[in-house]
Enzyme design. Structure first.
Site, PDB file in Angstrom:
ATOM      1  N   SER A 121       0.821  -1.208   0.000  1.00 14.55           N
ATOM      2  CA  SER A 121       0.000   0.000   0.000  1.00 14.55           C
ATOM      3  C   SER A 121       0.852   1.253   0.000  1.00 14.55           C
ATOM      4  CB  SER A 121      -0.858   0.065   1.267  1.00 14.55           C
ATOM      5  OG  SER A 121      -1.537  -1.120   1.470  1.00 14.55           O
ATOM      6  N   HIS A 142      -2.407  -3.161  -6.605  1.00 13.26           N
ATOM      7  CA  HIS A 142      -2.933  -2.806  -5.289  1.00 13.26           C
ATOM      8  C   HIS A 142      -4.446  -2.964  -5.250  1.00 13.26           C
ATOM      9  CE1 HIS A 142      -3.845   0.276  -1.995  1.00 13.26           C
ATOM     10  NE2 HIS A 142      -3.339  -0.778  -1.420  1.00 13.26           N
ATOM     11  N   GLU A 154      -5.256  -0.387  -8.240  1.00 15.84           N
ATOM     12  CA  GLU A 154      -4.233   0.562  -8.673  1.00 15.84           C
ATOM     13  C   GLU A 154      -3.067  -0.253  -9.235  1.00 15.84           C
ATOM     14  OE1 GLU A 154      -4.736   4.377  -5.679  1.00 15.84           O
ATOM     15  OE2 GLU A 154      -3.771   2.593  -4.898  1.00 15.84           O
ATOM     16  N   ASN A 192      -4.657   5.683  -0.948  1.00  7.35           N
ATOM     17  CA  ASN A 192      -4.130   5.735   0.413  1.00  7.35           C
ATOM     18  C   ASN A 192      -3.481   7.078   0.725  1.00  7.35           C
ATOM     19  OD1 ASN A 192      -5.090   3.255   0.961  1.00  7.35           O
ATOM     20  ND2 ASN A 192      -3.136   2.192   0.845  1.00  7.35           N
TER      21      ASN A 192
HETATM   22  N1  LIG Z   1      -5.370  -4.354   5.043  1.00  2.52           N
HETATM   23  C1  LIG Z   1      -5.697  -3.590   4.029  1.00  2.52           C
HETATM   24  O1  LIG Z   1      -6.763  -2.940   4.062  1.00  2.52           O
HETATM   25  C2  LIG Z   1      -4.824  -3.518   2.811  1.00  2.52           C
HETATM   26  C3  LIG Z   1      -5.355  -3.007   1.613  1.00  2.52           C
HETATM   27  C4  LIG Z   1      -4.565  -3.021   0.461  1.00  2.52           C
HETATM   28  C5  LIG Z   1      -3.261  -3.481   0.517  1.00  2.52           C
HETATM   29  N2  LIG Z   1      -2.757  -3.936   1.707  1.00  2.52           N
HETATM   30  C6  LIG Z   1      -1.365  -4.447   1.698  1.00  2.52           C
HETATM   31  O2  LIG Z   1      -1.432  -5.851   1.586  1.00  2.52           O
HETATM   32  C7  LIG Z   1      -0.312  -6.443   2.243  1.00  2.52           C
HETATM   33  C8  LIG Z   1      -0.815  -7.459   3.271  1.00  2.52           C
HETATM   34  O3  LIG Z   1      -1.565  -6.760   4.269  1.00  2.52           O
HETATM   35  P1  LIG Z   1      -2.668  -7.491   5.168  1.00  2.52           P
HETATM   36  O4  LIG Z   1      -3.465  -6.437   5.796  1.00  2.52           O
HETATM   37  O5  LIG Z   1      -3.324  -8.532   4.361  1.00  2.52           O
HETATM   38  O6  LIG Z   1      -1.729  -8.166   6.289  1.00  2.52           O
HETATM   39  P2  LIG Z   1      -2.079  -9.353   7.298  1.00  2.52           P
HETATM   40  O7  LIG Z   1      -1.218  -9.152   8.469  1.00  2.52           O
HETATM   41  O8  LIG Z   1      -3.552  -9.453   7.496  1.00  2.52           O
HETATM   42  O9  LIG Z   1      -1.629 -10.669   6.487  1.00  2.52           O
HETATM   43  C9  LIG Z   1      -0.302 -10.955   6.142  1.00  2.52           C
HETATM   44  C10 LIG Z   1      -0.150 -12.467   5.951  1.00  2.52           C
HETATM   45  O10 LIG Z   1       1.136 -12.727   5.429  1.00  2.52           O
HETATM   46  C11 LIG Z   1       1.595 -13.943   6.006  1.00  2.52           C
HETATM   47  N3  LIG Z   1       3.044 -14.028   5.900  1.00  2.52           N
HETATM   48  C12 LIG Z   1       3.977 -13.403   6.642  1.00  2.52           C
HETATM   49  N4  LIG Z   1       5.204 -13.765   6.211  1.00  2.52           N
HETATM   50  C13 LIG Z   1       5.050 -14.625   5.195  1.00  2.52           C
HETATM   51  C14 LIG Z   1       5.945 -15.359   4.352  1.00  2.52           C
HETATM   52  N5  LIG Z   1       7.253 -15.245   4.506  1.00  2.52           N
HETATM   53  N6  LIG Z   1       5.433 -16.162   3.417  1.00  2.52           N
HETATM   54  C15 LIG Z   1       4.110 -16.278   3.257  1.00  2.52           C
HETATM   55  N7  LIG Z   1       3.209 -15.620   4.025  1.00  2.52           N
HETATM   56  C16 LIG Z   1       3.680 -14.802   4.981  1.00  2.52           C
HETATM   57  C17 LIG Z   1       1.089 -13.873   7.432  1.00  2.52           C
HETATM   58  O11 LIG Z   1       1.035 -15.165   8.015  1.00  2.52           O
HETATM   59  C18 LIG Z   1      -0.283 -13.250   7.252  1.00  2.52           C
HETATM   60  O12 LIG Z   1      -1.295 -14.215   7.089  1.00  2.52           O
HETATM   61  C19 LIG Z   1       0.480  -5.295   2.849  1.00  2.52           C
HETATM   62  O13 LIG Z   1       1.492  -4.941   1.963  1.00  2.52           O
HETATM   63  C20 LIG Z   1      -0.552  -4.189   2.948  1.00  2.52           C
HETATM   64  O14 LIG Z   1       0.002  -2.918   2.931  1.00  2.52           O
HETATM   65  C21 LIG Z   1      -3.511  -3.990   2.840  1.00  2.52           C
END
Ligand SMILES: NC(=O)c1ccc[n+]([C@@H]2O[C@H](COP(=O)([O-])OP(=O)(O)OC[C@H]3O[C@@H](n4cnc5c(N)ncnc54)[C@H](O)[C@@H]3O)[C@@H](O)[C@H]2O)c1
Length: 596
Positions: A121, A142, A154, A192
């Site tokens: 993000s 994204h 995006e 964002n």
């Molecule tokens: N939460 C949101 O609203 C949102 C929206 C758009 C983009 N994002 C982006 O998406 C990405 C993930 O965010 P999220 O909110 O889903 O996080 P999250 O913490 O909910 O999930 C992350 C997952 O990654 C896994 N993980 C960690 N290390 C790993 C590895 N080495 N191999 C495989 N899996 C692994 C974890 O076990 C976890 O299940 C981030 O870059 C975030 O910025 C988040």
């Protein structure tokens, strides 16, 4: 020929990853879904089945379709499983070093022609890409939360992403039924960059006890038509993710203080209060992962309790003014059963207001929302006057005259002389300090702000503005009155912009700055906020409706009061106002309305 994507990989099945898997599998693409451990894999699988089961229960997906969807997903631990995919989307936590490590590994594991994408993000896609030997095949894709619902994607192209990779990914987004906007690699991209300053500001308001979490969220939902309030959205995003995004944006995006994460966020993350996913964040949820909020120690008492809490009885209400707001407010009170005394500056004005109220009530009858009897009863409850002395025996006065401090102060001084003791005196000002008006009287404890929104008969929100002199009794009375009017009253402090404008206008101003910096177009920015965040209008649409002059004035007030450098009005906004481009009302603002 566009590239075929028959199997894709998703790395990380958390909040975003599980949703992204669903998007692909729903659209007939085979997915290898990868997690770091068996436990995490099971959680990811449970999120996916939970979501698809809900879709079946709601009748949005047939059972057979769900089974086919789930059969397309191969759940695996470890990146080695991704050796045969055409595209990988990484969705692991927002840490640059972690993402770089994963990309280096993906580069080793995946076939040479595979595209490697990140769902980051806020981190630099370019910095992630250089951890591989194929930065030209690295791109940002994204998705928005929840990925199966939000239409926007995006697509982030770095300076080295090759044009055919961009084109292939754009075509893929279309196949997934998404709308894509392609942009360059800047902290927070479009949505964002505009969203997180606002979210962080809302957390700051809550942290400063400026308003309760329920009131901040209700204000933005009901005042702006947003699908959810900022604190509920923070819980959905995940506070750890939100913290990292803000922190990165602060460091990458010019150290704008508005992106420095509110201290409370860090504390909550450290305490394990991560939002929905952990069962507790700003709100408490039925269980981890559940969207259902359950009452906790901070849940406010129902408004009925406010009556018991010392609210004064109000039967007769004076409304001073003859403009749009006064007209709407007269109607609202009369319809709710109050006796209303309307005071204007002359019989002619009273006749006009009376006509306007009648027309509006008649519309209600035509639309079947009001019976003729109720209309007549409402009209029968209103008396029309041009003399303030007629307010001698009312229980509440609502002032809705011109937005000029000297005029309002003089009026409140007169009301102080005329009205009986114990009357609640309310101002509808949207930008002046309520305390200035209160101090024009000898009874500042009885003065409160009642900020109605336009059109008052329709908009469900009223901001109840307490000054440092407003008594608890006055405040309780205001809450009880709002409840009887069928409005949601939110209580806040006496600061410029109250809740809604203070949170809304800096975001609009930021959108103007983004346009001014040529990062994106007005159309794409509007799309991003509507399709990525579910806003009813994009920022430029809204600015043109509100009026650029009005928006500039509000933004200036916020800047002058808070002296926050990031609140300085965008030069482009000032220039458009100077040029007479004021929005719809002048035929041209950010868009030309004469040709549509
Ligand atoms: N939460 C949101 O609203 C949102 C929206 C758009 C983009 N994002 C982006 O998406 C990405 C993930 O965010 P999220 O909110 O889903 O996080 P999250 O913490 O909910 O999930 C992350 C997952 O990654 C896994 N993980 C960690 N290390 C790993 C590895 N080495 N191999 C495989 N899996 C692994 C974890 O076990 C976890 O299940 C981030 O870059 C975030 O910025 C988040």
């Amino acid at each position: 020929m566009a590239r075929e994507f028959t199997r894709v990989g998703v790395v990380g099945l958390g909040t975003m990853g599980a949703g992204i898997v669903e998007v692909f599998a729903r659209n007939g693409v085979d997915v290898t879904a990868v997690e770091i451990s068996d436990g995490a894999l099971e959680r990811g699988r449970a999120t996916l089945t939970g979501s698809t089961d809900r879709a079946v229960a709601k009748g949005k997906l047939a059972e057979a379709e769900r089974d086919a969807l789930l059969a397309r997903v191969d759940f695996r631990v470890g990146l080695d499983a991704l050796h045969d995919v055409d595209l990988v989307i990484e969705a692991v936590p927002e840490h640059l070093d972690l993402k770089q490590r994963i990309f280096a590994e993906l580069d080793r594991v995946c076939k040479p022609e595979a595209i490697l994408a990140t769902n980051t993000s806020s981190l630099s896609v370019t910095e992630i890409s250089v951890a591989t030997t194929r930065p030209n095949q690295v791109i940002g894709i994204h998705f928005f939360n929840p990925a199966p619902v939000m239409k926007l994607v995006e697509v982030v192209r770095t300076v080295v992403t090759s044009a055919d990779v961009v084109a292939d990914v754009e075509a893929l987004c279309e196949r997934l039924g998404k709308v894509d906007v392609t942009i360059s690699d800047r902290a927070g991209f479009i949505a964002n960059a505009l969203l997180f300053g606002y979210l962080n500001h809302a957390v700051g308001m809550f942290e400063a006890r400026y308003a309760t979490r329920e009131d901040i969220d209700a204000a933005m939902k009901l005042g702006c038509g947003l699908p959810m309030g900022p604190l509920a959205l923070m819980d959905l995003i995940g506070l750890d993710t939100a913290y990292e995004i803000l922190d990165t944006m602060y460091r990458r995006g010019g150290r704008d203080r508005r992106h420095a994460p509110a201290p409370l966020l860090k504390q909550m993350v450290t305490a394990g209060l991560l939002g929905r996913k952990s069962g507790r964040g700003f709100y408490t949820y039925e269980r981890p992962g559940s969207p259902k909020v359950v009452p906790d120690a901070y849940t406010p008492l129902a408004v009925d309790a406010a009556l018991a809490d010392g609210a004064r009885a109000i039967a007769k209400v004076g409304v001073v003014g003859s403009g749009t707001m006064a007209t709407g407010i007269i109607e609202v009170f009369a319809k709710a059963g109050y006796e209303v005394v309307s005071v204007t500056r002359g019989a002619e004005k009273s006749a006009k207001v009376c006509e306007a109220v009648k027309t509006s009530l008649n519309k209600g009858v035509v639309r079947g929302k009001l019976s003729e009897t109720d209309r007549d009863a409402a009209l029968g409850r209103i008396t029309w006057s041009a003399t303030l002395e007629h307010l001698a025996d009312v229980d509440l006065v609502v002032e809705a005259v011109i937005e000029e401090l000297s005029v309002k102060k003089a009026l409140f001084a007169s009301l102080d002389e005329i009205c009986k003791p114990g009357v609640v005196l309310a101002t509808t000002t949207s930008s002046l300090p309520v305390i200035d008006v209160a101090m024009a009287t000898q009874r500042p404890a009885d003065v409160v702000g009642l900020h109605f929104f336009n059109p008052a008969p329709i908009m469900p929100l009223v901001e109840i503005v307490q000054t440092i002199r407003t008594s608890a009794e006055t405040s309780a009375t205001a809450r009880a009155v709002c409840a009887k009017l069928g409005k949601t009253g939110v209580v806040c402090g006496d600061r410029s912009g109250f809740i809604v404008n203070a949170l809304l206008f800096p975001y609009l101003n930021d959108a103007v700055k983004m346009l001014e910096a040529s990062y994106s177009t007005a159309d794409d920015i509007d799309y991003a906020m509507k399709l990525g965040c579910g806003y009813p209008m994009g920022p430029f649409e809204l600015l043109d409706v509100v009026g650029l002059d009005v928006s500039l004035a509000i933004q200036r007030e916020l800047y002058l009061e808070l002296r926050e450098p990031g609140f300085a009005p965008a030069p482009l906004l000032e220039h458009l106002v100077t040029a007479g481009y004021l929005g719809r009302k002048s035929g041209r603002g950010f868009r030309d309305h004469t040709r549509r």
